[in-house]
Motif scaffolding. Sequence first.
Motif, PDB file in Angstrom:
ATOM      1  N   TYR A 114       0.808  -1.408  -0.228  1.00 20.41           N
ATOM      2  CA  TYR A 114      -0.150   0.003   0.045  1.00 20.41           C
ATOM      3  C   TYR A 114       0.854   1.310   0.011  1.00 20.41           C
ATOM      4  O   TYR A 114       0.710   2.108  -0.825  1.00 20.41           O
ATOM      5  CB  TYR A 114      -0.814   0.067   1.227  1.00 20.41           C
ATOM      6  N   ARG A 115       1.968   1.166   0.855  1.00 22.95           N
ATOM      7  CA  ARG A 115       2.600   2.524   1.044  1.00 22.95           C
ATOM      8  C   ARG A 115       3.546   2.722  -0.314  1.00 22.95           C
ATOM      9  O   ARG A 115       3.816   3.822  -0.913  1.00 22.95           O
ATOM     10  CB  ARG A 115       3.878   2.317   2.012  1.00 22.95           C
ATOM     11  N   LEU A 116       3.924   1.567  -0.957  1.00 22.06           N
ATOM     12  CA  LEU A 116       4.594   1.584  -2.435  1.00 22.06           C
ATOM     13  C   LEU A 116       3.723   2.172  -3.255  1.00 22.06           C
ATOM     14  O   LEU A 116       3.938   3.143  -4.201  1.00 22.06           O
ATOM     15  CB  LEU A 116       5.259   0.242  -2.651  1.00 22.06           C
ATOM     16  N   GLY A 117       2.523   1.675  -3.354  1.00 19.49           N
ATOM     17  CA  GLY A 117       1.561   2.413  -4.289  1.00 19.49           C
ATOM     18  C   GLY A 117       1.311   4.100  -4.242  1.00 19.49           C
ATOM     19  O   GLY A 117       1.472   4.553  -5.004  1.00 19.49           O
ATOM     20  N   VAL A 118       1.336   4.342  -3.024  1.00 16.10           N
ATOM     21  CA  VAL A 118       0.956   5.735  -2.825  1.00 16.10           C
ATOM     22  C   VAL A 118       2.431   6.594  -3.135  1.00 16.10           C
ATOM     23  O   VAL A 118       2.171   7.584  -4.086  1.00 16.10           O
ATOM     24  CB  VAL A 118       1.093   6.116  -0.997  1.00 16.10           C
ATOM     25  N   VAL A 119       3.638   5.975  -2.982  1.00 14.51           N
ATOM     26  CA  VAL A 119       4.930   6.653  -3.543  1.00 14.51           C
ATOM     27  C   VAL A 119       5.011   6.596  -4.946  1.00 14.51           C
ATOM     28  O   VAL A 119       5.439   7.569  -5.692  1.00 14.51           O
ATOM     29  CB  VAL A 119       6.129   5.843  -2.820  1.00 14.51           C
ATOM     30  N   LEU A 120       4.479   5.706  -5.590  1.00 15.80           N
ATOM     31  CA  LEU A 120       4.645   5.436  -7.079  1.00 15.80           C
ATOM     32  C   LEU A 120       3.604   6.343  -7.710  1.00 15.80           C
ATOM     33  O   LEU A 120       3.953   6.887  -8.706  1.00 15.80           O
ATOM     34  CB  LEU A 120       4.219   3.940  -7.432  1.00 15.80           C
ATOM     35  N   LEU A 121       2.303   6.726  -7.025  1.00 12.80           N
ATOM     36  CA  LEU A 121       1.585   7.668  -7.678  1.00 12.80           C
ATOM     37  C   LEU A 121       2.364   8.925  -7.661  1.00 12.80           C
ATOM     38  O   LEU A 121       2.078   9.637  -8.549  1.00 12.80           O
ATOM     39  CB  LEU A 121       0.350   7.578  -6.711  1.00 12.80           C
ATOM     40  N   GLU A 122       3.143   9.447  -6.461  1.00 11.54           N
ATOM     41  CA  GLU A 122       3.530  10.465  -6.621  1.00 11.54           C
ATOM     42  C   GLU A 122       4.853  10.729  -7.603  1.00 11.54           C
ATOM     43  O   GLU A 122       5.195  11.823  -8.120  1.00 11.54           O
ATOM     44  CB  GLU A 122       4.277  10.684  -5.293  1.00 11.54           C
ATOM     45  N   LEU A 123       5.367   9.436  -8.027  1.00 10.01           N
ATOM     46  CA  LEU A 123       6.357   9.587  -8.843  1.00 10.01           C
ATOM     47  C   LEU A 123       5.527   9.351 -10.678  1.00 10.01           C
ATOM     48  O   LEU A 123       6.258   8.957 -11.511  1.00 10.01           O
ATOM     49  CB  LEU A 123       7.259   7.950  -8.938  1.00 10.01           C
ATOM     50  N   SER A 124       4.367   9.338 -10.317  1.00  9.48           N
ATOM     51  CA  SER A 124       3.416   9.438 -11.840  1.00  9.48           C
ATOM     52  C   SER A 124       3.337   8.085 -12.685  1.00  9.48           C
ATOM     53  O   SER A 124       3.174   7.993 -13.828  1.00  9.48           O
ATOM     54  CB  SER A 124       4.011  10.577 -12.677  1.00  9.48           C
ATOM     55  N   ASN A 125       3.809   6.988 -11.825  1.00  6.96           N
ATOM     56  CA  ASN A 125       3.869   5.585 -12.179  1.00  6.96           C
ATOM     57  C   ASN A 125       2.435   5.042 -11.853  1.00  6.96           C
ATOM     58  O   ASN A 125       2.551   4.166 -11.115  1.00  6.96           O
ATOM     59  CB  ASN A 125       4.968   4.887 -12.000  1.00  6.96           C
ATOM     60  N   ASN A 126       1.348   5.490 -12.405  1.00 10.80           N
ATOM     61  CA  ASN A 126       0.049   5.052 -11.862  1.00 10.80           C
ATOM     62  C   ASN A 126      -0.162   3.343 -12.334  1.00 10.80           C
ATOM     63  O   ASN A 126      -0.830   2.636 -11.381  1.00 10.80           O
ATOM     64  CB  ASN A 126      -1.100   6.093 -12.843  1.00 10.80           C
ATOM     65  N   LYS A 127       0.471   3.027 -13.344  1.00  9.20           N
ATOM     66  CA  LYS A 127       0.079   1.500 -13.652  1.00  9.20           C
ATOM     67  C   LYS A 127       0.742   0.689 -12.441  1.00  9.20           C
ATOM     68  O   LYS A 127       0.051  -0.175 -11.982  1.00  9.20           O
ATOM     69  CB  LYS A 127       0.625   1.157 -15.127  1.00  9.20           C
ATOM     70  N   ALA A 128       1.899   0.955 -12.131  1.00  5.90           N
ATOM     71  CA  ALA A 128       2.775   0.174 -11.261  1.00  5.90           C
ATOM     72  C   ALA A 128       2.057   0.350  -9.798  1.00  5.90           C
ATOM     73  O   ALA A 128       1.898  -0.437  -8.944  1.00  5.90           O
ATOM     74  CB  ALA A 128       4.286   0.707 -11.176  1.00  5.90           C
ATOM     75  N   ALA A 129       1.768   1.705  -9.662  1.00  3.15           N
ATOM     76  CA  ALA A 129       0.973   1.810  -8.094  1.00  3.15           C
ATOM     77  C   ALA A 129      -0.344   0.916  -7.989  1.00  3.15           C
ATOM     78  O   ALA A 129      -0.314   0.403  -7.071  1.00  3.15           O
ATOM     79  CB  ALA A 129       0.716   3.513  -8.188  1.00  3.15           C
ATOM     80  N   MET A 130      -0.931   1.065  -9.012  1.00  5.81           N
ATOM     81  CA  MET A 130      -2.299   0.211  -8.938  1.00  5.81           C
ATOM     82  C   MET A 130      -2.075  -1.454  -8.870  1.00  5.81           C
ATOM     83  O   MET A 130      -2.894  -2.231  -8.108  1.00  5.81           O
ATOM     84  CB  MET A 130      -3.112   0.333 -10.193  1.00  5.81           C
ATOM     85  N   GLU A 131      -1.130  -1.923  -9.256  1.00 11.20           N
ATOM     86  CA  GLU A 131      -0.473  -3.007  -9.302  1.00 11.20           C
ATOM     87  C   GLU A 131       0.125  -3.408  -8.125  1.00 11.20           C
ATOM     88  O   GLU A 131      -0.562  -4.649  -7.417  1.00 11.20           O
ATOM     89  CB  GLU A 131       0.445  -3.404 -10.203  1.00 11.20           C
ATOM     90  N   TYR A 132       0.702  -2.614  -7.198  1.00 12.54           N
ATOM     91  CA  TYR A 132       0.924  -2.857  -5.706  1.00 12.54           C
ATOM     92  C   TYR A 132      -0.423  -2.566  -5.012  1.00 12.54           C
ATOM     93  O   TYR A 132      -0.354  -3.405  -3.814  1.00 12.54           O
ATOM     94  CB  TYR A 132       2.086  -1.824  -5.399  1.00 12.54           C
ATOM     95  N   PHE A 133      -1.114  -1.737  -5.139  1.00 12.68           N
ATOM     96  CA  PHE A 133      -2.579  -1.624  -4.419  1.00 12.68           C
ATOM     97  C   PHE A 133      -3.338  -2.927  -4.420  1.00 12.68           C
ATOM     98  O   PHE A 133      -3.917  -3.302  -3.486  1.00 12.68           O
ATOM     99  CB  PHE A 133      -3.378  -0.395  -4.914  1.00 12.68           C
ATOM    100  N   ALA A 134      -3.338  -3.422  -5.601  1.00 10.11           N
ATOM    101  CA  ALA A 134      -3.879  -4.683  -5.861  1.00 10.11           C
ATOM    102  C   ALA A 134      -3.337  -5.931  -4.994  1.00 10.11           C
ATOM    103  O   ALA A 134      -3.951  -6.876  -4.311  1.00 10.11           O
ATOM    104  CB  ALA A 134      -4.170  -5.178  -7.443  1.00 10.11           C
ATOM    105  N   ILE A 135      -2.218  -5.985  -5.169  1.00 12.29           N
ATOM    106  CA  ILE A 135      -1.199  -7.008  -4.284  1.00 12.29           C
ATOM    107  C   ILE A 135      -1.722  -6.838  -2.734  1.00 12.29           C
ATOM    108  O   ILE A 135      -2.061  -8.102  -2.237  1.00 12.29           O
ATOM    109  CB  ILE A 135       0.099  -6.826  -4.616  1.00 12.29           C
ATOM    110  N   GLY A 136      -1.833  -5.727  -2.350  1.00  7.15           N
ATOM    111  CA  GLY A 136      -2.000  -5.330  -0.890  1.00  7.15           C
ATOM    112  C   GLY A 136      -3.323  -5.954  -0.693  1.00  7.15           C
ATOM    113  O   GLY A 136      -3.595  -6.417   0.540  1.00  7.15           O
ATOM    114  N   LEU A 137      -4.406  -5.466  -1.506  1.00  5.04           N
ATOM    115  CA  LEU A 137      -5.727  -5.863  -1.294  1.00  5.04           C
ATOM    116  C   LEU A 137      -5.915  -7.326  -1.267  1.00  5.04           C
ATOM    117  O   LEU A 137      -6.701  -7.972  -0.286  1.00  5.04           O
ATOM    118  CB  LEU A 137      -6.614  -5.227  -2.363  1.00  5.04           C
ATOM    119  N   GLU A 138      -5.236  -7.915  -2.304  1.00  7.85           N
ATOM    120  CA  GLU A 138      -5.124  -9.541  -2.030  1.00  7.85           C
ATOM    121  C   GLU A 138      -4.280 -10.141  -0.975  1.00  7.85           C
ATOM    122  O   GLU A 138      -5.219 -11.051  -0.177  1.00  7.85           O
ATOM    123  CB  GLU A 138      -4.379  -9.991  -3.356  1.00  7.85           C
TER     124      GLU A 138
END
Length: 469
Positions: A414-438
């Motif tokens: 979840y934390r990595l997803g937030v940081v990646l959004l700030e780096l404008s890497n939206n696709k990777a961010a959503m992938e990490y959010f999904a892993i966290g949710l799983e």
Amino acid sequence: MREFDDEEGMEGKSFEENLKRFEEMLSGGTVHFFDADEIEEIIDYYLQWYNYEFAKKAIDFGLERFPFSSIIKIRYAQYLSSQHYTHEALAILNEVEQIEQNNFDLYMARGYIYSQMGLGEQAIENFKNALPLAEFKDEVFVALGIEFLNEDKADDAAYYFKKAIKSNPKNEVALNELSLCFDLTGKSSEAVSFFQKYIDEFPYSYYAWFNLGLAFSRLGLFEKAIDAYDYAIAINEKFSSAYFNKANSLAQLERFEEAIKTYRETFKYEDKEPSTYYYIGECYEQLKRFEDALVNYNKCVKLDPTHADAWLGIGVVLDGLNRLTESVHYVKKAIEINPNEPEYWYVFAEIQQKLGFIEESALAYERVIELDYNEVDVWIDFSSMLHQAGYVKEASEALMQGIKRFPDAAELNYRLGVVLLELSNNKAAMEYFAIGLEIDFQKHEDIFEYAPILKNNPEILNLIALYKK
């Protein structure tokens, strides 16, 4: 070696007279007559009280007058081993064995010498040879138990301590060492059962009540532990260890005021121990009474300047008082004493961060990780420090390292997803959010706690809704 008790020897009039005559003879030069038994008792007394100078004089006197006495030769071997002349001691015992094979003291002495040399197998062999010759077998069972403990064989040790207790139920050494075995083998429930049965038969054994308290403590049953310690104290009000461990249980229950009072009870019955002041300081720290905590931590380090935890405690309390510059000094002191304790470096990293020393904080966090600190929190805090300081890419790299170490930690994803959004890497961010949710859907609130601005992010909300279904 035989110990003197109230009924024989040490406090008996005849022994005291013999001891006085012997010491007068040494100081005045007048030779007195002593029979072999009397000189043996005198030697035993000096060896028991570690008076090796007088023990050697008594041995020399005995060997001069009774050169064929096996027991005096054995005591000479024990003296030599106390001075670390173990090979010479063993040579003397081997000579005795040539003449007298069935000597209990011979095998016990040789067993202890082999134990001193770290030769456990030989020590055990000699103790077993002594067993059929023993008048009081519990002494030998205890020796065997302790040797198996030295060999890291706690189950075997427990077997012999139980036999010692069966042979002599009042053998306190066996009771205490058996308690240690239960601890080392993680058999706290068995310990409770054993000591409860023992207490049914011997209800006034304060050592049994004390060890029952330890067993309850190890199971986290602190209320029951306190009751057991109270029984031990009721039987022996001067039993300082019971007060100390009762205080530990009170502290575990966050009854800090009572714990402080109970820790202080130990000072009535034993010398003031540095660790007791340390624990009192910890209780005051938990109560946010920082000045009182400082007083007790300082008393601890005054008695023991190498008590690293107390130096750290001073640093933590000064941090709580917002005296950060002073705090750093004391945390460094703890690290100097024990540079391989990750907790110390963790505290150091947090204080350096508060002081705004980002590079020093980062190096300290890296040291925590290097020391194999096995908690997810360090990666969360390290990445947060980097992120808040503007090192967003470095924060993402730290989190990726953390995920490699803890692949099942949803909060890192979840934390990595937030940081990646700030780096404008939206696709990777959503992938990490999904892993966290799983991994752990329930922890998804971590996203919004760390970045409240994302509460209205439609892409994240849709993803959460998808996994909720």
